[in-house]
Design a protein around this motif. Sequence first.
Motif, PDB file in Angstrom:
ATOM      1  N   GLN A  98       0.805  -1.213   0.000  1.00  0.00           N
ATOM      2  CA  GLN A  98       0.000   0.000   0.000  1.00  0.00           C
ATOM      3  C   GLN A  98       0.840   1.265   0.000  1.00  0.00           C
ATOM      4  O   GLN A  98       1.817   1.374   0.739  1.00  0.00           O
ATOM      5  CB  GLN A  98      -0.929   0.003   1.204  1.00  0.00           C
ATOM      6  N   CYS A  99       0.415   2.209  -0.821  1.00  0.00           N
ATOM      7  CA  CYS A  99       1.004   3.542  -0.850  1.00  0.00           C
ATOM      8  C   CYS A  99      -0.078   4.515  -0.408  1.00  0.00           C
ATOM      9  O   CYS A  99      -1.086   4.677  -1.097  1.00  0.00           O
ATOM     10  CB  CYS A  99       1.500   3.899  -2.249  1.00  0.00           C
ATOM     11  N   LEU A 100       0.128   5.133   0.732  1.00  0.00           N
ATOM     12  CA  LEU A 100      -0.898   6.024   1.268  1.00  0.00           C
ATOM     13  C   LEU A 100      -0.877   7.419   0.658  1.00  0.00           C
ATOM     14  O   LEU A 100      -1.790   8.202   0.907  1.00  0.00           O
ATOM     15  CB  LEU A 100      -0.767   6.121   2.790  1.00  0.00           C
ATOM     16  N   CYS A 101       0.143   7.746  -0.131  1.00  0.00           N
ATOM     17  CA  CYS A 101       0.186   9.091  -0.732  1.00  0.00           C
ATOM     18  C   CYS A 101      -1.077   9.376  -1.555  1.00  0.00           C
ATOM     19  O   CYS A 101      -1.679  10.420  -1.410  1.00  0.00           O
ATOM     20  CB  CYS A 101       1.419   9.249  -1.621  1.00  0.00           C
ATOM     21  N   HIS A 102      -1.442   8.428  -2.412  1.00  0.00           N
ATOM     22  CA  HIS A 102      -2.601   8.643  -3.276  1.00  0.00           C
ATOM     23  C   HIS A 102      -3.487   7.405  -3.397  1.00  0.00           C
ATOM     24  O   HIS A 102      -4.342   7.339  -4.261  1.00  0.00           O
ATOM     25  CB  HIS A 102      -2.145   9.118  -4.658  1.00  0.00           C
ATOM     26  N   GLY A 103      -3.238   6.387  -2.561  1.00  0.00           N
ATOM     27  CA  GLY A 103      -4.126   5.231  -2.504  1.00  0.00           C
ATOM     28  C   GLY A 103      -3.812   4.073  -3.426  1.00  0.00           C
ATOM     29  O   GLY A 103      -4.635   3.172  -3.568  1.00  0.00           O
ATOM     30  N   SER A 104      -2.661   4.053  -4.052  1.00  0.00           N
ATOM     31  CA  SER A 104      -2.334   2.921  -4.924  1.00  0.00           C
ATOM     32  C   SER A 104      -2.098   1.663  -4.101  1.00  0.00           C
ATOM     33  O   SER A 104      -1.614   1.724  -2.979  1.00  0.00           O
ATOM     34  CB  SER A 104      -1.080   3.223  -5.751  1.00  0.00           C
ATOM     35  N   ARG A 105      -2.460   0.520  -4.695  1.00  0.00           N
ATOM     36  CA  ARG A 105      -2.285  -0.781  -4.052  1.00  0.00           C
ATOM     37  C   ARG A 105      -1.707  -1.745  -5.097  1.00  0.00           C
ATOM     38  O   ARG A 105      -2.094  -1.719  -6.260  1.00  0.00           O
ATOM     39  CB  ARG A 105      -3.616  -1.340  -3.561  1.00  0.00           C
ATOM     40  N   PHE A 106      -0.790  -2.604  -4.632  1.00  0.00           N
ATOM     41  CA  PHE A 106      -0.098  -3.532  -5.525  1.00  0.00           C
ATOM     42  C   PHE A 106      -0.181  -4.940  -4.959  1.00  0.00           C
ATOM     43  O   PHE A 106      -0.169  -5.133  -3.744  1.00  0.00           O
ATOM     44  CB  PHE A 106       1.377  -3.132  -5.653  1.00  0.00           C
ATOM     45  N   GLY A 107      -0.212  -5.947  -5.837  1.00  0.00           N
ATOM     46  CA  GLY A 107      -0.259  -7.343  -5.424  1.00  0.00           C
ATOM     47  C   GLY A 107       1.056  -7.800  -4.819  1.00  0.00           C
ATOM     48  O   GLY A 107       2.124  -7.433  -5.304  1.00  0.00           O
ATOM     49  N   ILE A 108       0.972  -8.633  -3.774  1.00  0.00           N
ATOM     50  CA  ILE A 108       2.197  -9.105  -3.111  1.00  0.00           C
ATOM     51  C   ILE A 108       2.913 -10.187  -3.913  1.00  0.00           C
ATOM     52  O   ILE A 108       4.092 -10.424  -3.708  1.00  0.00           O
ATOM     53  CB  ILE A 108       1.933  -9.590  -1.666  1.00  0.00           C
ATOM     54  N   ALA A 109       2.223 -10.850  -4.844  1.00  0.00           N
ATOM     55  CA  ALA A 109       2.847 -11.927  -5.608  1.00  0.00           C
ATOM     56  C   ALA A 109       3.587 -11.429  -6.845  1.00  0.00           C
ATOM     57  O   ALA A 109       4.581 -12.023  -7.253  1.00  0.00           O
ATOM     58  CB  ALA A 109       1.799 -12.957  -6.028  1.00  0.00           C
ATOM     59  N   ASP A 110       3.099 -10.321  -7.425  1.00  0.00           N
ATOM     60  CA  ASP A 110       3.692  -9.866  -8.686  1.00  0.00           C
ATOM     61  C   ASP A 110       3.902  -8.359  -8.778  1.00  0.00           C
ATOM     62  O   ASP A 110       4.400  -7.871  -9.788  1.00  0.00           O
ATOM     63  CB  ASP A 110       2.836 -10.335  -9.861  1.00  0.00           C
ATOM     64  N   GLY A 111       3.523  -7.603  -7.760  1.00  0.00           N
ATOM     65  CA  GLY A 111       3.684  -6.151  -7.790  1.00  0.00           C
ATOM     66  C   GLY A 111       2.714  -5.445  -8.718  1.00  0.00           C
ATOM     67  O   GLY A 111       2.830  -4.240  -8.949  1.00  0.00           O
ATOM     68  N   ALA A 112       1.733  -6.191  -9.259  1.00  0.00           N
ATOM     69  CA  ALA A 112       0.779  -5.611 -10.209  1.00  0.00           C
ATOM     70  C   ALA A 112      -0.147  -4.607  -9.524  1.00  0.00           C
ATOM     71  O   ALA A 112      -0.497  -4.767  -8.351  1.00  0.00           O
ATOM     72  CB  ALA A 112      -0.059  -6.713 -10.853  1.00  0.00           C
TER      73      ALA A 112
END
Length: 139
Positions: A98-112
């Motif tokens: 999780q990136c709290l700056c602007h709400g982006s979220r990425f998968g833990i298996a592939d970074g997608a």
Amino acid sequence: MSEPTASRRTVLCCAAVALAGATAAGCSSSGGGKDEAKSTTGPVDLGAAADVPVGGGKVYREQGVVVTQPTAGEYKAFSAKCTHAGCLVNGVVKEQIQCLCHGSRFGIADGAVQDGPAPKPLPAYQVAVRNGNLQVTKS
């Protein structure tokens, strides 16, 4: 003839603009920070692999890396720099980086990207476990 003076409103307005500029610079994708100047030619030892929970992860801020463990014994490493505005991701919650700056979220298996505004996945790094420690090689 009297000296020109700034009103309280003008001073406060200028201070707000200066603060906004400094905040924006903190999330700038142009970089220039000392973390980007750290280039490694070999693996970086991050410490005990046991510090990374199964189904979660850990952010290594100083190294600019996030390491996840999607399933037991399977480790993944990614850049901790969000692909949206360059902020460092702040943690791994509910199987998402999780990136709290602007709400982006990425998968833990592939970074997608699982939730925007990030335009692309987190860059992946090579990770290995040697003598119980995580070693990451940035490529």
